[in-house]
Design an enzyme around this catalytic site. Sequence first.
Site, PDB file in Angstrom:
ATOM      1  N   ASN A  96       0.877  -1.171   0.000  1.00 12.08           N
ATOM      2  CA  ASN A  96       0.000   0.000   0.000  1.00 12.08           C
ATOM      3  C   ASN A  96       0.914   1.221   0.000  1.00 12.08           C
ATOM      4  OD1 ASN A  96      -1.776   2.074   0.512  1.00 12.08           O
ATOM      5  ND2 ASN A  96      -2.255   1.436   2.610  1.00 12.08           N
ATOM      6  N   TRP A  97       1.079   1.810  -1.175  1.00  9.80           N
ATOM      7  CA  TRP A  97       2.012   2.931  -1.286  1.00  9.80           C
ATOM      8  C   TRP A  97       1.470   4.199  -0.616  1.00  9.80           C
ATOM      9  CZ3 TRP A  97       3.565   2.564  -7.202  1.00  9.80           C
ATOM     10  CH2 TRP A  97       4.445   1.478  -7.365  1.00  9.80           C
ATOM     11  N   LYS A  98       0.194   4.213  -0.307  1.00  9.60           N
ATOM     12  CA  LYS A  98      -0.458   5.427   0.224  1.00  9.60           C
ATOM     13  C   LYS A  98      -0.181   6.594  -0.748  1.00  9.60           C
ATOM     14  CE  LYS A  98      -0.138   3.409   4.740  1.00  9.60           C
ATOM     15  NZ  LYS A  98      -0.149   3.582   6.174  1.00  9.60           N
TER      16      LYS A  98
ATOM     17  N   HIS B 279      -9.593   1.422   4.715  1.00  4.67           N
ATOM     18  CA  HIS B 279      -8.323   1.643   5.428  1.00  4.67           C
ATOM     19  C   HIS B 279      -8.568   2.633   6.566  1.00  4.67           C
ATOM     20  CE1 HIS B 279      -4.263   2.880   6.364  1.00  4.67           C
ATOM     21  NE2 HIS B 279      -3.864   1.774   5.776  1.00  4.67           N
TER      22      HIS B 279
ATOM     23  N   GLU C 229      -7.001   5.067   7.572  1.00  7.68           N
ATOM     24  CA  GLU C 229      -6.786   6.485   7.218  1.00  7.68           C
ATOM     25  C   GLU C 229      -8.008   7.057   6.509  1.00  7.68           C
ATOM     26  OE1 GLU C 229      -3.003   5.838   5.296  1.00  7.68           O
ATOM     27  OE2 GLU C 229      -2.136   5.348   7.255  1.00  7.68           O
TER      28      GLU C 229
ATOM     29  N   GLU D 117      -5.590  -4.517  10.649  1.00 11.99           N
ATOM     30  CA  GLU D 117      -4.569  -3.486  10.816  1.00 11.99           C
ATOM     31  C   GLU D 117      -4.852  -2.689  12.090  1.00 11.99           C
ATOM     32  OE1 GLU D 117      -2.553  -2.493   6.834  1.00 11.99           O
ATOM     33  OE2 GLU D 117      -4.253  -1.164   7.062  1.00 11.99           O
TER      34      GLU D 117
ATOM     35  N   GLY E  39       2.290   2.606  10.573  1.00  8.98           N
ATOM     36  CA  GLY E  39       3.260   3.673  10.346  1.00  8.98           C
ATOM     37  C   GLY E  39       3.962   4.148  11.607  1.00  8.98           C
TER      38      GLY E  39
ATOM     39  N   SER F 275       3.149  -1.824  10.314  1.00 13.91           N
ATOM     40  CA  SER F 275       4.601  -1.900  10.548  1.00 13.91           C
ATOM     41  C   SER F 275       5.174  -3.299  10.310  1.00 13.91           C
ATOM     42  CB  SER F 275       4.952  -1.402  11.959  1.00 13.91           C
ATOM     43  OG  SER F 275       4.577  -0.042  12.097  1.00 13.91           O
TER      44      SER F 275
ATOM     45  N   GLY G  92       2.738  -1.111   4.203  1.00 17.74           N
ATOM     46  CA  GLY G  92       2.820   0.306   3.865  1.00 17.74           C
ATOM     47  C   GLY G  92       4.258   0.710   3.593  1.00 17.74           C
ATOM     48  N   GLY G  93       4.902   1.271   4.595  1.00 11.39           N
ATOM     49  CA  GLY G  93       6.255   1.824   4.448  1.00 11.39           C
ATOM     50  C   GLY G  93       7.233   0.886   3.744  1.00 11.39           C
TER      51      GLY G  93
HETATM   52  P1  PGA Z   1       2.678   0.448   7.529  1.00  3.65           P
HETATM   53  O1  PGA Z   1       1.240   0.656   6.869  1.00  3.65           O
HETATM   54  O2  PGA Z   1       3.202  -0.868   7.037  1.00  3.65           O
HETATM   55  O3  PGA Z   1       3.486   1.608   7.045  1.00  3.65           O
HETATM   56  O4  PGA Z   1       2.473   0.456   9.015  1.00  3.65           O
HETATM   57  C1  PGA Z   1       0.356  -0.423   6.682  1.00  3.65           C
HETATM   58  C2  PGA Z   1      -0.941   0.079   6.125  1.00  3.65           C
HETATM   59  O5  PGA Z   1      -1.401   1.153   6.525  1.00  3.65           O
HETATM   60  O6  PGA Z   1      -1.538  -0.582   5.264  1.00  3.65           O
END
Ligand code: PGA
Length: 249
Positions: free
Chosen positions: A9-11, A96, A98, A167, A173, A211, A232-233
């Site tokens: 997930n590149w966001k 998600h 967010e 999640e 993050g 994470s 994500g990251g």
């Molecule tokens: P993260 O994000 O791996 O950077 O914690 C995961 C996500 O939000 O899908």
Amino acid sequence: MNKKLIAGNWKMNASLSTNDALVKAMLDGLQGAVPAVDMALCAPAPYLAQLQTLLQGSPIAWGSQDVSAHEQGAYTGEVSAGMLKDFGCRYAIVGHSERRQYHGETDAVVAAKAQRALAAGITPIVCVGETLAEREAGETEAVVKRQLAAVIHVVAHCTSEIVVAYEPVWAIGTGKTATPEMAQAVHAVLRAQLAAATQHPERVRVLYGGSMNAANAASLLAQPDIDGGLIGGASLKAADFLQIVAAAR
Ligand code: PGA
């Protein structure tokens, strides 16, 4: 048993040039090998055409990070499931945290989005997870069950076609990962809920996200009810993403 799924997930992190370099590094790293793991990258909508060009015919699928709850019409700024399908998306992340947090998405909206994706032949990756306050109040199980129940209620007999991603919001993050045992406990709850809702619960992959990285992936993915990761990251670095893929084999 299902293949594990490792989805990036590149966001809101992308550009034509960085995407090009990242995807090429990932494909080079795979060296033509097709791992026994399903892989996907979920990019911001403007870059889906680029991913289609770069990834067509490769072992990596692509997807969106959101989809409209509406089919078409006067919804300025929205991207429909049909449009995503036009650009070859196999997956769409829905719900998600967010989006729930910053865009006010309710359980009902998330369920409608999952339904739209399925109707277009796209697999929704349905995100559920508790905040730190909810965990500390002992509400984790109730929160994730409520979030998943809303989707099951709407998609009904198509429940076996979804992917679920657990999640924990406090782990996204932040570098704070749920321990494998903490994650497994919630995954077992979700698995039981799916088993009660569909005749084919074994088809549903339940991913962990928050994470996940090259160092902790193996121990998380070794848990019996963790069927992959939403990354994500670490999906913004080819080597890290590929190490997670390797840990999932
Ligand atoms: P993260 O994000 O791996 O950077 O914690 C995961 C996500 O939000 O899908």
